[in-house]
Design a protein around this motif. Structure first.
Motif, PDB file in Angstrom:
ATOM      1  N   ARG A 185       0.835  -1.204   0.000  1.00 24.71           N
ATOM      2  CA  ARG A 185       0.000   0.000   0.000  1.00 24.71           C
ATOM      3  C   ARG A 185       0.869   1.253   0.000  1.00 24.71           C
ATOM      4  O   ARG A 185       1.746   1.391   0.870  1.00 24.71           O
ATOM      5  N   PRO A 186       0.658   2.168  -0.913  1.00 26.69           N
ATOM      6  CA  PRO A 186       1.436   3.414  -0.907  1.00 26.69           C
ATOM      7  C   PRO A 186       1.325   4.127   0.441  1.00 26.69           C
ATOM      8  O   PRO A 186       0.247   4.156   1.043  1.00 26.69           O
ATOM      9  N   GLY A 187       2.427   4.668   0.894  1.00 25.18           N
ATOM     10  CA  GLY A 187       2.432   5.424   2.142  1.00 25.18           C
ATOM     11  C   GLY A 187       2.503   4.557   3.381  1.00 25.18           C
ATOM     12  O   GLY A 187       2.661   5.064   4.498  1.00 25.18           O
ATOM     13  N   HIS A 188       2.396   3.240   3.226  1.00 24.34           N
ATOM     14  CA  HIS A 188       2.497   2.310   4.362  1.00 24.34           C
ATOM     15  C   HIS A 188       3.898   1.685   4.402  1.00 24.34           C
ATOM     16  O   HIS A 188       4.682   1.841   3.468  1.00 24.34           O
TER      17      HIS A 188
ATOM     18  N   ASP B 161     -11.092   9.460   0.564  1.00 25.00           N
ATOM     19  CA  ASP B 161      -9.759  10.007   0.735  1.00 25.00           C
ATOM     20  C   ASP B 161      -9.498  10.191   2.234  1.00 25.00           C
ATOM     21  O   ASP B 161     -10.297   9.732   3.076  1.00 25.00           O
ATOM     22  N   SER B 162      -8.396  10.802   2.585  1.00 26.64           N
ATOM     23  CA  SER B 162      -8.075  11.039   3.994  1.00 26.64           C
ATOM     24  C   SER B 162      -7.461  12.419   4.122  1.00 26.64           C
ATOM     25  O   SER B 162      -7.106  13.046   3.121  1.00 26.64           O
ATOM     26  N   VAL B 163      -7.309  12.878   5.367  1.00 26.07           N
ATOM     27  CA  VAL B 163      -6.787  14.220   5.591  1.00 26.07           C
ATOM     28  C   VAL B 163      -5.898  14.211   6.840  1.00 26.07           C
ATOM     29  O   VAL B 163      -6.130  13.423   7.756  1.00 26.07           O
ATOM     30  N   GLY B 164      -4.884  15.082   6.818  1.00 30.49           N
ATOM     31  CA  GLY B 164      -3.945  15.146   7.941  1.00 30.49           C
ATOM     32  C   GLY B 164      -4.302  16.200   8.961  1.00 30.49           C
ATOM     33  O   GLY B 164      -5.412  16.752   8.940  1.00 30.49           O
TER      34      GLY B 164
ATOM     35  N   LYS C 207       0.559  13.106   8.733  1.00 29.55           N
ATOM     36  CA  LYS C 207       0.127  13.028   7.346  1.00 29.55           C
ATOM     37  C   LYS C 207      -1.264  12.395   7.310  1.00 29.55           C
ATOM     38  O   LYS C 207      -1.706  11.791   8.295  1.00 29.55           O
ATOM     39  N   PRO C 208      -1.970  12.556   6.203  1.00 28.50           N
ATOM     40  CA  PRO C 208      -3.265  11.861   6.078  1.00 28.50           C
ATOM     41  C   PRO C 208      -3.025  10.356   6.166  1.00 28.50           C
ATOM     42  O   PRO C 208      -2.007   9.864   5.670  1.00 28.50           O
ATOM     43  N   THR C 209      -3.927   9.647   6.797  1.00 27.29           N
ATOM     44  CA  THR C 209      -3.745   8.190   6.887  1.00 27.29           C
ATOM     45  C   THR C 209      -3.622   7.612   5.478  1.00 27.29           C
ATOM     46  O   THR C 209      -4.406   7.936   4.589  1.00 27.29           O
ATOM     47  N   PRO C 210      -2.618   6.792   5.251  1.00 28.10           N
ATOM     48  CA  PRO C 210      -2.376   6.329   3.875  1.00 28.10           C
ATOM     49  C   PRO C 210      -3.414   5.338   3.343  1.00 28.10           C
ATOM     50  O   PRO C 210      -3.481   5.131   2.132  1.00 28.10           O
ATOM     51  N   SER C 211      -4.197   4.726   4.204  1.00 31.41           N
ATOM     52  CA  SER C 211      -5.211   3.787   3.723  1.00 31.41           C
ATOM     53  C   SER C 211      -6.430   4.552   3.205  1.00 31.41           C
ATOM     54  O   SER C 211      -7.203   5.082   3.996  1.00 31.41           O
ATOM     55  N   ILE C 212      -6.565   4.625   1.913  1.00 28.12           N
ATOM     56  CA  ILE C 212      -7.716   5.322   1.331  1.00 28.12           C
ATOM     57  C   ILE C 212      -8.425   4.406   0.345  1.00 28.12           C
ATOM     58  O   ILE C 212      -7.840   3.444  -0.166  1.00 28.12           O
TER      59      ILE C 212
END
Lengths: 351, 351, 351, 351
Positions: free
Chosen positions: A100-103, A202-205, A298-303
């Protein structure tokens, strides 16, 4: 893999998201400290999701089972081990082949190979902040008994900002425990921002501001064992943290010394500073003013949105759609984690 | 007071600004590493002031004397001790009774009482970054031999900003060693900003951006022993640092996950990310992309302007005018210190 | 209270004899190591009593439950936590007010006050060697895969002595796992000595000799991190140990250097020593010869005979008769504990 | 190579026998401790040879130069660094190609290759006990101020034994500082034994007995951080040590529990033990009785007699005759080293 922290108060965190249990061993707690399990449970609940529209529908009960170190409601002095047995996990949500990107899926694979327990992020899961909060929640009670309070509020969600703490006299009662902000008018806007992100798959930080009050001058060590080093060393143990600043932080870089330097004053026969741009720490050591720090998430990477990744087995690019139940914003649940970092850091100096 | 760092490469820094000598002991260096003393000296020179209008006229020669651990130009494997004998100090510049605002004078007094060696800031002096650079300069040579480079540039002075590094491919040759900026047009403006502050008997802060290249995926440990934790733990050992951020850092807090997440791609048969918002670290472990971090420095607290402080003996407020020779901006001299932090952090993982 | 050990392989032991569970967290195990649970169970069984007339009738099953760090029979690289849930305890056997002579009851009380969990010795119980053996049993498999074997035999029970190991070539297959002695003729005498002590409601001590084979020259660190320091640091973590010696040990103090010094020789193109009085270690570092050490155990302090002690509440002298089920000799059960100490020490150097 | 020790009081020893200097960095000393340099010098002198017929004619002056951490005769709280500049060395005495039997020459070569500084044993030289004694001598003054005394006597030279300490009430004034024995009649015999060995171009071993008095009950930590573990971890940092035992030590292994167990008694309203077979430590924690331990030294390996060794370059066996100036017995000079180990261990618990 070393998931340990501390010199006096030693924390050793273990567990994998979907393994048998996660937990923490705490060494060097003083004996005879009363631990109120209901209050500890309340502290843990702040980290749990599932109670509102802006966090994960995945319900984690986080019921702590103490294996050692507590008897009859008091610490025994022996190493304390608290665990949370895992349940309500859906391993089918996770795919080993598509990191997963960002994980940390890919970096864990690079380090440990295919032996890493990747389910739910394994040892790298945000779930591992639960044992951190066991330690933090216990130390909160011990620290409060010594007049030290650690509180935090949501400083920002996306581009929506709360009022900052009064750096001289942060209102430790002004924040509630559910969705703590100082400016009550901003609360709904922040929650809406999270719901918007969620609706967009999506997610937000956001940023958390934390204050430590009640610390006398002279706590901390110079150079590598200062209060900043210790708090930073803990805070970067919380997934999704990308930055930390103390006092006025990055803003100081744009200012003149004559404005940043906090003049010393006498107040009620005690040495204080007129302002608190230094955030309560000079040379790694507490000045007696409140310690203030802000942590960027950062926004949680799981989107849910379609993302690009690669197939590890085929070594070719691939599409990824994450189906599981995830937080659109980790910030509200991260508050007790940040407070735990502050509590553990201070406890490591003064216990 | 514990001025030690590291698990594999262990650094122990000692000395007081105006004492006999300052120095560092480094444990666990591999044997047989050639140390080019001229190159080391060049590295040390970058930390020294006195060569230009924008730094202190106080000339520190920083000549290293090796007491152990090096023989015939190679490391022996035994603990290396390098010291710098003190000279050219003017202790008369310092006043024990009036703690300087923004300095550790008061907090050191609160912790150690009147026994602390306060002259020149004692163990809390910026001068103690010289031993840090001895360690950094030695490790720079050892790391380069392993294909790892750590470079930095002045990202900002006051409100004047340089171009950021290309986060995918930072130009490690694009920065010179004297006053390194990527945008050559900005150099003079920055220097003028420092001279302005100096002329006003004031000081100014700034930000340093640092890049670590050549690190393979899989370096680092989860939770408390990640690359961020380690770099932050070192960087806050440098006086005047108020904040640190990795990758896009605080900006991530204002963004959506779909923009922050770096998609994985295949490039020349290797897994990379298309962007590098994560700054080369996921879950504490290197991704194979460059590690990027920025560190915020407050303006140096020693300024010539009249300031308010208190008399420790009389416990009443007092005026303070600092007469000594001080930097109007610490940032240009701090570059090798930040690089040293990066070098020590990485060496602690891979040596 | 810090029950941790190690720099690379980190062991954190927790639990109280009659608490919920005892266990161990092991950090930094390599990933992908196969763990044969049946073999591990066999190793654990050697530490358990109840199978013969010369040990405690208290049956401990010591069934390990892994909470983390193992998946599908292989280490994942994440911190491994193994616990043993407590059962078959009879807390009524223990009296808080009358500290047992030779036990830690009084010193634990002096340190932790009445909050210490005194039941069964609490955290000071010999039962806490079970988690040590979990770590040792796991590392035994990992070490054997690297050609390193750690074996031990009963060197003495009371005044009855076994043949010592051949220090050049200790017979790693010559010892069985039940009641290992090299001189089979002595076995029955030793067992009779234990039964005699038991019949007298008394206990008896002994010595364990341990050998580590397969270690190449050059393992270990000088001064405080030598092989002796590390093994001794672990061995004194086992209750009832009163002394340790390496190679010819205390006998060396009575000899001339010309007899103690082991001449270097060439054997099959390799440097060896003709004798092994040094016990495989010179300057803290392995010489390539077998590491040999002997550990002295005092008689287990829990005896049925009437003893003198004091009442902590009345601060007056009192009689004590211990009724519980106790070992007349701890030595036969301590063998895997000593081997675990050797295994953990070596693993901390080479993993 | 890690030559560090301690958790609270941290000792980092550096230097090579014939390098520029040897020294020690001590972290976490309290500030404001008066250090009497004459008394420290007297302590150091006990470790030096050259004053009598039974030790080396090589005169080491061991003059300490403090680089940091002491100002105006008091500790400042900052890391203390003390060094001894090297002089009076004759490197021609040492031969790299022929490792001396019983020394670390070969194991250092196996570990560090030809880069190790082999002159005089390099970092493995007995000379490195001088920095240990700097730390010990400083802590001796700090500990005595807290009522804690650490004393030692020569328990044996070869087969000639002194009277042991009274384990209940060791006579801390009964030993002189030159050649301390309790039984004055034995002194000359022991000295003659050393001279005999010297005349035979040989060497002889011995045992040192050490007592720590004034320690209250409750000091120490369980399992791996007990007093035994800590003292043993330090003592094996002294070259030539082959064994250590506490209380009655190895003798306990031959006795019955009813004789070894020390009954608790009340004396002057305090809990004591009637005997002190346990040597003042139960479960790693002090009982309030004197801590007693004995350390076995092998004969110093440097002897004038012809010995067998190998040529590292030719990989064939060779003769070795060591010409240099060496001690026929290290025991008399090792007394302050053993006391230093005791002092550092205790300081690490209580400072």
């Amino acid at each position: 893999m070393s998931s340990e922290f501390g010199k006096k108060i030693k924390i050793s965190i273990f567990g994998e998201s979907h393994g048998e249990a996660i937990g923490v061993v705490i060494n060097n707690l003083p004996s005879g400290e009363k631990i109120d399990l209901l209050k500890l449970d309340e502290f843990m609940k702040r980290r749990q999701g599932g109670n509102n529209p802006y966090s994960t529908p995945r319900k984690e009960t986080d019921k702590i089972r103490f294996l050692s170190g507590i008897a009859n409601g008091y610490t025994t002095g022996a190493p304390l081990c608290g665990i949370i047995e895992n349940n309500n996990t859906r391993s089918g949500d996770y795919n080993r082949d598509l990191p997963r990107p960002g994980h940390a899926d890919y970096t864990a694979y690079a380090k440990y190979g295919s032996f890493t327990d990747h389910r739910g992020g394994g040892h790298f899961s945000g779930r591992l902040t639960a044992p951190l909060c066991i330690a933090g929640g216990i130390l909160k009670q011990i620290m409060e008994r010594r007049g030290i309070n650690v509180i935090s509020h949501i400083y920002s969600i996306g581009k929506i900002f709360d009022t900052p703490f009064d750096m001289i006299n942060p209102d430790i009662n002004g924040v509630d425990t559910d969705f703590p902000v100082l400016n009550k008018d901003i609360k709904e806007k922040m929650q809406q921002e999270i719901i918007n992100a969620k609706n967009e798959k999506d997610s937000v930080g956001g940023i958390i501001e934390c204050a430590i009050t009640g610390l006398k001058a002279g706590v901390g060590e110079p150079i590598f064992d200062g209060i900043e080093n210790k708090i930073a060393g803990l805070v970067f143990g919380i997934g999704a943290v990308k930055g930390i600043e103390f006092g006025i932080g990055f803003d100081a870089s744009q200012m003149r010394g004559s404005l940043v330097n906090d003049p010393f004053i006498i107040e009620n026969g005690q040495i204080k500073t007129a302002t608190n741009n230094h955030g309560g720490i000079l040379g790694g050591i507490s000045s007696g003013m409140p310690v203030i720090f802000r942590t960027a998430f950062k926004p949680t990477p799981s989107i849910g949105k379609l993302q690009k990744t690669v197939s590890l087995s085929k070594m070719q690019e691939a599409d990824l759609e994450i189906i599981g139940r995830h937080d659109p914003c980790i910030v509200p649940r991260a508050l007790p984690c940040i407070e735990s970092a502050g509590l553990i850091a201070i406890a490591d100096f003064i216990l």
